[in-house]
Design a protein around this motif. Structure first.
Motif, PDB file in Angstrom:
ATOM      1  N   ALA A  59       0.807  -1.219   0.000  1.00 28.68           N
ATOM      2  CA  ALA A  59       0.000   0.000   0.000  1.00 28.68           C
ATOM      3  C   ALA A  59       0.842   1.271   0.000  1.00 28.68           C
ATOM      4  N   GLU A  60       2.141   1.174   0.285  1.00 29.64           N
ATOM      5  CA  GLU A  60       2.986   2.364   0.397  1.00 29.64           C
ATOM      6  C   GLU A  60       4.111   2.357  -0.630  1.00 29.64           C
ATOM      7  N   THR A  61       4.700   3.528  -0.835  1.00 30.07           N
ATOM      8  CA  THR A  61       5.848   3.686  -1.721  1.00 30.07           C
ATOM      9  C   THR A  61       7.106   3.186  -1.011  1.00 30.07           C
ATOM     10  N   ALA A  62       7.920   2.446  -1.732  1.00 32.05           N
ATOM     11  CA  ALA A  62       9.206   1.975  -1.204  1.00 32.05           C
ATOM     12  C   ALA A  62      10.313   2.827  -1.826  1.00 32.05           C
ATOM     13  N   THR A  63      11.185   3.368  -0.987  1.00 36.09           N
ATOM     14  CA  THR A  63      12.313   4.163  -1.471  1.00 36.09           C
ATOM     15  C   THR A  63      13.613   3.429  -1.163  1.00 36.09           C
ATOM     16  N   GLY A  64      14.654   3.780  -1.900  1.00 33.63           N
ATOM     17  CA  GLY A  64      15.955   3.150  -1.682  1.00 33.63           C
ATOM     18  C   GLY A  64      15.957   1.669  -2.023  1.00 33.63           C
ATOM     19  N   VAL A  65      15.121   1.267  -2.973  1.00 30.32           N
ATOM     20  CA  VAL A  65      14.985  -0.149  -3.330  1.00 30.32           C
ATOM     21  C   VAL A  65      16.214  -0.610  -4.108  1.00 30.32           C
ATOM     22  N   HIS A  66      16.761  -1.730  -3.687  1.00 17.97           N
ATOM     23  CA  HIS A  66      17.854  -2.341  -4.441  1.00 17.97           C
ATOM     24  C   HIS A  66      17.868  -3.852  -4.209  1.00 17.97           C
ATOM     25  N   LEU A  67      18.445  -4.552  -5.172  1.00 20.98           N
ATOM     26  CA  LEU A  67      18.583  -6.002  -5.084  1.00 20.98           C
ATOM     27  C   LEU A  67      19.996  -6.331  -4.615  1.00 20.98           C
ATOM     28  N   ASP A  68      20.111  -7.372  -3.810  1.00 20.29           N
ATOM     29  CA  ASP A  68      21.410  -7.813  -3.302  1.00 20.29           C
ATOM     30  C   ASP A  68      22.112  -8.621  -4.398  1.00 20.29           C
ATOM     31  N   ARG A  69      23.060  -7.972  -5.088  1.00 19.94           N
ATOM     32  CA  ARG A  69      23.785  -8.622  -6.190  1.00 19.94           C
ATOM     33  C   ARG A  69      24.668  -9.769  -5.702  1.00 19.94           C
ATOM     34  N   HIS A  70      25.080  -9.734  -4.440  1.00 19.55           N
ATOM     35  CA  HIS A  70      25.979 -10.771  -3.923  1.00 19.55           C
ATOM     36  C   HIS A  70      25.293 -12.127  -3.830  1.00 19.55           C
ATOM     37  N   ARG A  71      23.981 -12.144  -3.805  1.00 26.21           N
ATOM     38  CA  ARG A  71      23.246 -13.404  -3.714  1.00 26.21           C
ATOM     39  C   ARG A  71      22.757 -13.874  -5.084  1.00 26.21           C
ATOM     40  N   MET A  72      23.165 -13.193  -6.157  1.00 24.78           N
ATOM     41  CA  MET A  72      22.769 -13.575  -7.512  1.00 24.78           C
ATOM     42  C   MET A  72      23.969 -14.157  -8.233  1.00 24.78           C
ATOM     43  N   SER A  73      23.790 -15.362  -8.776  1.00 19.30           N
ATOM     44  CA  SER A  73      24.896 -15.970  -9.510  1.00 19.30           C
ATOM     45  C   SER A  73      24.790 -15.695 -11.008  1.00 19.30           C
ATOM     46  N   ALA A  74      23.604 -15.339 -11.500  1.00 16.32           N
ATOM     47  CA  ALA A  74      23.402 -15.096 -12.930  1.00 16.32           C
ATOM     48  C   ALA A  74      23.934 -13.712 -13.315  1.00 16.32           C
ATOM     49  N   ILE A  75      24.045 -13.476 -14.603  1.00 13.97           N
ATOM     50  CA  ILE A  75      24.439 -12.169 -15.128  1.00 13.97           C
ATOM     51  C   ILE A  75      23.216 -11.256 -15.061  1.00 13.97           C
ATOM     52  N   VAL A  76      23.371 -10.062 -14.459  1.00  6.29           N
ATOM     53  CA  VAL A  76      22.238  -9.151 -14.300  1.00  6.29           C
ATOM     54  C   VAL A  76      22.562  -7.791 -14.915  1.00  6.29           C
ATOM     55  N   ARG A  77      21.527  -7.130 -15.439  1.00  7.98           N
ATOM     56  CA  ARG A  77      21.645  -5.793 -16.027  1.00  7.98           C
ATOM     57  C   ARG A  77      20.439  -4.980 -15.585  1.00  7.98           C
ATOM     58  N   ASN A  78      20.606  -3.667 -15.500  1.00  5.65           N
ATOM     59  CA  ASN A  78      19.541  -2.724 -15.140  1.00  5.65           C
ATOM     60  C   ASN A  78      18.921  -3.045 -13.784  1.00  5.65           C
ATOM     61  N   VAL A  79      19.729  -3.572 -12.860  1.00  6.86           N
ATOM     62  CA  VAL A  79      19.232  -3.916 -11.534  1.00  6.86           C
ATOM     63  C   VAL A  79      18.939  -2.615 -10.775  1.00  6.86           C
ATOM     64  N   PRO A  80      17.762  -2.517 -10.123  1.00  8.70           N
ATOM     65  CA  PRO A  80      17.444  -1.292  -9.398  1.00  8.70           C
ATOM     66  C   PRO A  80      18.427  -1.042  -8.256  1.00  8.70           C
ATOM     67  N   GLU A  81      18.892   0.194  -8.174  1.00  7.94           N
ATOM     68  CA  GLU A  81      19.754   0.626  -7.086  1.00  7.94           C
ATOM     69  C   GLU A  81      19.222   1.972  -6.610  1.00  7.94           C
ATOM     70  N   ASN A  82      18.754   2.017  -5.379  1.00  5.56           N
ATOM     71  CA  ASN A  82      18.212   3.235  -4.784  1.00  5.56           C
ATOM     72  C   ASN A  82      16.987   3.729  -5.566  1.00  5.56           C
ATOM     73  N   ALA A  83      16.147   2.797  -6.016  1.00  6.92           N
ATOM     74  CA  ALA A  83      14.954   3.135  -6.802  1.00  6.92           C
ATOM     75  C   ALA A  83      13.790   3.496  -5.885  1.00  6.92           C
ATOM     76  N   THR A  84      12.849   4.239  -6.434  1.00  7.67           N
ATOM     77  CA  THR A  84      11.587   4.535  -5.758  1.00  7.67           C
ATOM     78  C   THR A  84      10.496   3.798  -6.513  1.00  7.67           C
ATOM     79  N   VAL A  85       9.765   2.941  -5.795  1.00  6.83           N
ATOM     80  CA  VAL A  85       8.720   2.128  -6.420  1.00  6.83           C
ATOM     81  C   VAL A  85       7.425   2.369  -5.651  1.00  6.83           C
ATOM     82  N   ARG A  86       6.499   3.040  -6.309  1.00  3.97           N
ATOM     83  CA  ARG A  86       5.212   3.341  -5.689  1.00  3.97           C
ATOM     84  C   ARG A  86       4.328   2.098  -5.648  1.00  3.97           C
TER      85      ARG A  86
END
Length: 173
Positions: free
Chosen positions: A108-135
């Motif tokens: 129900a609320e906006t999340a700020t500072g959203v990011h994914l923990d890259r250290h727990r991902m073994s696959a190749i990732v691109r455009n991963v959110p870092e410090n994103a705001t997601v309403r």
């Protein structure tokens, strides 16, 4: 068969193998580029939705201000929505194409500072959110591609402002 002919045939076979590998890699790169294009289109659409929401909010504020200056009615505060029973912030992961994923805020609320923990991902990732705001109801798109020795994980770990520990969000099958 003469030794020169054998060398020619070996060279021809090696050239064919290299050609096939190059073709496969080019096709894979084209798929990744297409997924990146989809991701950028989704970002543009989200920005357009945000711009429309800001314009609507400004129009309402100007209307309230005009009413207050004319003395017709005092400005009214916008009603706060009733609690919906939804969590403040809740995540859902959806697959959008071969390598694209949408991380959606179902809370129900906006999340700020959203990011994914890259250290727990073994696959190749691109455009991963870092410090994103997601309403609430919005999503961010990123790419995740498995490679040799780097399979897709079973989940991604999301962290945002106010959330001390990352939260696991399972990958769709």
């Amino acid at each position: 068969m003469q030794p020169g002919n054998i060398a020619t045939w070996v060279g021809l076979v090696i050239t064919m193998v290299i050609s096939l590998i190059t073709r496969r890699d080019a096709r894979r790169q084209a798929d990744i580029a297409e997924e990146a294009n989809i991701a950028s289109q989704a970002k543009v659409e989200a920005a357009e939705r945000r711009a429309i929401a800001v314009e609507d909010s400004l129009a309402e504020a100007l209307k309230l201000l005009a009413q207050a200056q004319n003395g017709t009615t005092p400005p009214q505060l916008l009603a706060t929505p009733e609690p919906s029973g939804r969590p403040a912030v809740g995540w859902d992961l959806q697959r959008r194409g071969k390598h694209a994923y949408l991380l959606r805020n179902g809370g129900a609320e906006t999340a700020t500072g959203v990011h994914l923990d890259r250290h727990r991902m073994s696959a190749i990732v691109r455009n991963v959110p870092e410090n994103a705001t997601v309403r609430s109801g919005e999503s961010v798109q990123f790419l995740m591609v498995p490679s040799l020795g780097h399979p897709l994980p079973g989940e991604v770990w999301v962290k945002w402002d106010g959330q001390e520990e990352p939260v696991a969000v399972p990958l769709p099958h």
